[in-house]
Enzyme design. Structure first.
Site, PDB file in Angstrom:
ATOM      1  N   GLY A 172       0.825  -1.205   0.000  1.00 44.85           N
ATOM      2  CA  GLY A 172       0.000   0.000   0.000  1.00 44.85           C
ATOM      3  C   GLY A 172       0.852   1.244   0.000  1.00 44.85           C
ATOM      4  O   GLY A 172       0.681   2.155  -0.819  1.00 44.85           O
ATOM      5  N   ASP A 173       1.811   1.290   0.916  1.00 45.04           N
ATOM      6  CA  ASP A 173       2.738   2.421   0.988  1.00 45.04           C
ATOM      7  C   ASP A 173       3.707   2.430  -0.196  1.00 45.04           C
ATOM      8  O   ASP A 173       3.899   3.454  -0.850  1.00 45.04           O
ATOM      9  CB  ASP A 173       3.546   2.354   2.290  1.00 45.04           C
ATOM     10  CG  ASP A 173       2.782   2.924   3.473  1.00 45.04           C
ATOM     11  OD1 ASP A 173       2.032   3.894   3.286  1.00 45.04           O
ATOM     12  OD2 ASP A 173       2.943   2.400   4.586  1.00 45.04           O
ATOM     13  N   LEU A 174       4.341   1.296  -0.449  1.00 48.93           N
ATOM     14  CA  LEU A 174       5.371   1.253  -1.488  1.00 48.93           C
ATOM     15  C   LEU A 174       4.781   1.498  -2.870  1.00 48.93           C
ATOM     16  O   LEU A 174       5.399   2.146  -3.717  1.00 48.93           O
ATOM     17  CB  LEU A 174       6.102  -0.087  -1.453  1.00 48.93           C
ATOM     18  CG  LEU A 174       6.840  -0.409  -0.146  1.00 48.93           C
ATOM     19  CD1 LEU A 174       7.522  -1.765  -0.236  1.00 48.93           C
ATOM     20  CD2 LEU A 174       7.863   0.670   0.198  1.00 48.93           C
TER      21      LEU A 174
END
Length: 400
Positions: A172-174
């Site tokens: 999600g972040d990456l």
């Protein structure tokens, strides 16, 4: 740095935690002059694991050490009028301003695109948020697992529909960070034609939906929600993780020719049936085929089978632990494990830059900066501030 692809591009990095710093790290690895502007107390990730004896070095935790290499640190109080003016002076000399604040925060601080384009018409801004900068739910807070859950990916991860599982890697972040790099580079290219900047709006949810890819199209075609099937495949058989004597391996048979080759390796009479020679027959008997393979493969260690499978040109791999993946000869050959050195001379290792170039392929990795380490040099070198100006700003607690 002059030989790197993004040499000459200046990024102001206002990010914290993971998605934004990861984007800034990639840009910095590619040669962009990346100035990390932090509040006087430092961005929150500086403190994460900083006191953990197993996961820190020189007072920096693994998060900050990894995500902020190749950057300079400048501390400015953006909530003060004087600090905001210093920031605007930096914007005049910059190409990109990157942030991953909550939706609406840049506008409240006076650092959104509408404010900054008045300072520098060529500026490109990029915001990474959970749900974008507009829409019925855009102001909801979000972190990695929220993005994974909302985007549908968790519903097909794992083996049990009653126990959804997030991806072990924080995609999600990456994912947000990677798409932000693409957006920024695209905006830089477009600016060469138009001469003006623009805002790049990256939603972590949008990125997760994009990565559903062909499976989303399958849903629209069939009207059926997919479900988690563990490490198997919804078309190919055998395509799974198999237990061996000392761990696990993956075998991925995606053509009938691979199946014939696999039969020659394992020599299991029960699998030598005409109906298994094509995909439909194997799919109908996937549990039987997997069971037969598991019984045999468990009798020998991974390398025994991998040697045979590779010799037969069958797609396969060990299921590596980190210790194995990070010492793999191919990984090391590709310079994907690099040394990270702190200002006091201590060293550790981290993942390298996966983007390789034939002509501008220089790679270098400087230490993550100490808090405010480059405030003085950036303000004098880049903005031409005098010592008296800097002393006055420090006395007023505008910079550190």
């Amino acid at each position: 740095m002059k030989n790197k692809p993004l040499a000459g591009i200046r990024i102001i990095d206002l990010t914290h935690m993971l998605s934004g710093p990861y984007c800034g790290m990639i840009l910095a690895d590619l040669g962009a002059d990346t100035i990390k502007v932090e509040p006087l107390q430092g961005e929150g990730t500086r403190k994460l694991l900083a006191n953990d004896p197993e996961n820190s070095l020189s007072g920096m935790g693994a998060y900050f050490l990894t995500l902020n290499r190749n950057k300079e640190s400048v501390c400015i109080d953006l909530k003060s009028a004087q600090g905001l003016q210093v920031f605007y002076d930096l914007v005049k000399e910059a190409d990109v301003v990157l942030n991953n604040f909550g939706a609406g925060v840049p506008k409240r601080l006076g650092i959104d695109y509408e404010h900054l384009k008045a300072v520098n018409p060529r500026i490109i801004t990029c915001s990474i948020t959970g749900f974008g900068n507009a829409g019925p739910n855009y102001q909801r807070p979000a972190f990695d697992q929220v993005a994974q859950a909302t985007g549908g990916g968790m519903s097909i991860t794992g083996a049990d529909p009653s126990h959804p599982v997030r991806a072990g890697i924080p995609i999600g972040d990456l994912g947000g960070g990677m798409f932000a790099v693409m957006g920024i580079q695209s905006a830089l290219l477009e600016r060469e034609r138009s001469g003006i900047g623009q805002d790049v709006d990256i939603s972590m949810l949008d990125c997760q939906i994009s990565m559903l890819n062909y499976m989303a199209t399958m849903y629209f075609l069939s009207g059926k929600d997919p479900y988690p099937i563990g490490n198997s495949h919804f078309v190919h058989v055998p395509y799974n993780t198999f237990k061996v004597a000392d761990g696990f391996i993956v075998i991925a048979v995606i053509t009938d020719n691979f199946w014939q080759n696999l039969k020659g390796v394992v020599q299991i009479p029960e699998l030598d049936k005409p109906e298994f020679d094509t995909q439909p027959g194997r799919w109908a008997a996937q549990d039987f085929i997997n069971s037969q393979l598991n019984q045999l493969l468990a009798t020998q260690p991974a390398q025994f089978w991998l040697d045979k499978l590779m010799a037969a040109r069958i797609p396969c791999a060990p299921v590596n632990k980190f210790s194995q993946a990070l010492s793999d000869e191919q990984v090391l050959f590709r310079n994907m494990v690099v040394e990270l050195k702190t200002a006091d001379g201590k060293t550790t290792k981290g993942p390298g830059n996966p983007i390789k170039f034939s002509r501008t392929g220089e790679e270098s990795f400087s230490a993550a900066p100490a808090l405010g380490e480059h405030t003085h040099s950036v303000l004098t070198r880049l903005l031409g501030y005098s010592e008296a100006q800097i002393d006055a700003l420090r006395a007023a607690k505008v910079i550190c």
